[in-house]
Enzyme design. Structure first.
Site, PDB file in Angstrom:
ATOM      1  N   ASP A 123      50.751  36.428  22.661  1.00 29.08           N
ATOM      2  CA  ASP A 123      50.126  35.114  22.779  1.00 29.08           C
ATOM      3  C   ASP A 123      49.401  34.797  21.484  1.00 29.08           C
ATOM      4  O   ASP A 123      48.944  35.703  20.782  1.00 29.08           O
ATOM      5  CB  ASP A 123      49.127  35.097  23.946  1.00 29.08           C
ATOM      6  CG  ASP A 123      49.810  35.087  25.301  1.00 29.08           C
ATOM      7  OD1 ASP A 123      50.915  34.530  25.405  1.00 29.08           O
ATOM      8  OD2 ASP A 123      49.235  35.637  26.253  1.00 29.08           O
ATOM      9  N   ASP A 141      55.170  29.759  27.105  1.00 23.48           N
ATOM     10  CA  ASP A 141      54.301  29.255  28.171  1.00 23.48           C
ATOM     11  C   ASP A 141      54.262  27.732  28.165  1.00 23.48           C
ATOM     12  O   ASP A 141      54.241  27.090  29.224  1.00 23.48           O
ATOM     13  CB  ASP A 141      52.882  29.796  28.026  1.00 23.48           C
ATOM     14  CG  ASP A 141      52.801  31.307  28.144  1.00 23.48           C
ATOM     15  OD1 ASP A 141      53.680  31.903  28.800  1.00 23.48           O
ATOM     16  OD2 ASP A 141      51.858  31.889  27.582  1.00 23.48           O
TER      17      ASP A 141
END
Length: 168
Positions: A123, A141
């Site tokens: 991330d 995402d």
């Protein structure tokens, strides 16, 4: 009788490939150019922040010892297969649904690749307001969330058949 692929929703799979390539490219760039947990400011509300997430959204089940890697990998494969079948069964003209499915497939495959290659998801996007930081996330995402939002949006729009019947 088999349908030509380009007459089906699979015509939109190029979008899944685009999400996957951009996601994996950005993740690789971050891994090559950042130290773990390093943060670089981009804008007054947005940072690049390199993090590992062994769980799911919002680090759900991140501390459960590793079984979740395979659980979430199975879910990603299942979702990608179901959505690909739905795309095959739908017309290429059903743009909104097919775009949504393609975005979700691309995102699911991007995070699946991370889980299989690294054992965690990379991330890097840190959105914040003042001292409040949203969960760190990635391009995959974003694809999943935008795809889900498009499915919700489409559910509120009148379908083509229903709209034509109202006009009569």
């Amino acid at each position: 009788m088999r349908k030509p692929i380009f007459s089906t929703g699979l015509r939109w799979l190029w979008l899944a490939v685009l999400v996957l390539v951009v996601d994996l490219g950005v993740k690789q760039w971050v891994m090559d150019n950042f130290q773990l947990y390093e943060t670089r400011a981009l804008m007054p509300f947005l940072n690049l922040h390199y993090a590992h997430n062994p769980g799911a959204a919002f680090s759900f089940l991140a501390d459960k010892g590793g079984w979740q890697r395979w659980f979430f990998a199975g879910i990603a494969v299942g979702i990608a297969l179901v959505l690909a079948v739905l795309m095959y069964r739908s017309s290429a003209a059903q743009k909104l649904n097919n775009i949504a499915y393609a975005l979700i497939i691309g995102g699911a495959l991007g995070n699946l690749f991370d889980r299989m290659a690294h054992g965690f998801v990379v991330d890097m996007i840190d959105f914040y307001v003042g001292n409040w930081h949203f969960a760190t996330f990635n391009i995959a995402d974003m694809g999943i969330c935008i795809g889900a939002a498009l499915i919700l949006l489409e559910s509120f729009l009148p379908s083509g058949k229903a709209a034509k019947q109202k006009e009569r």
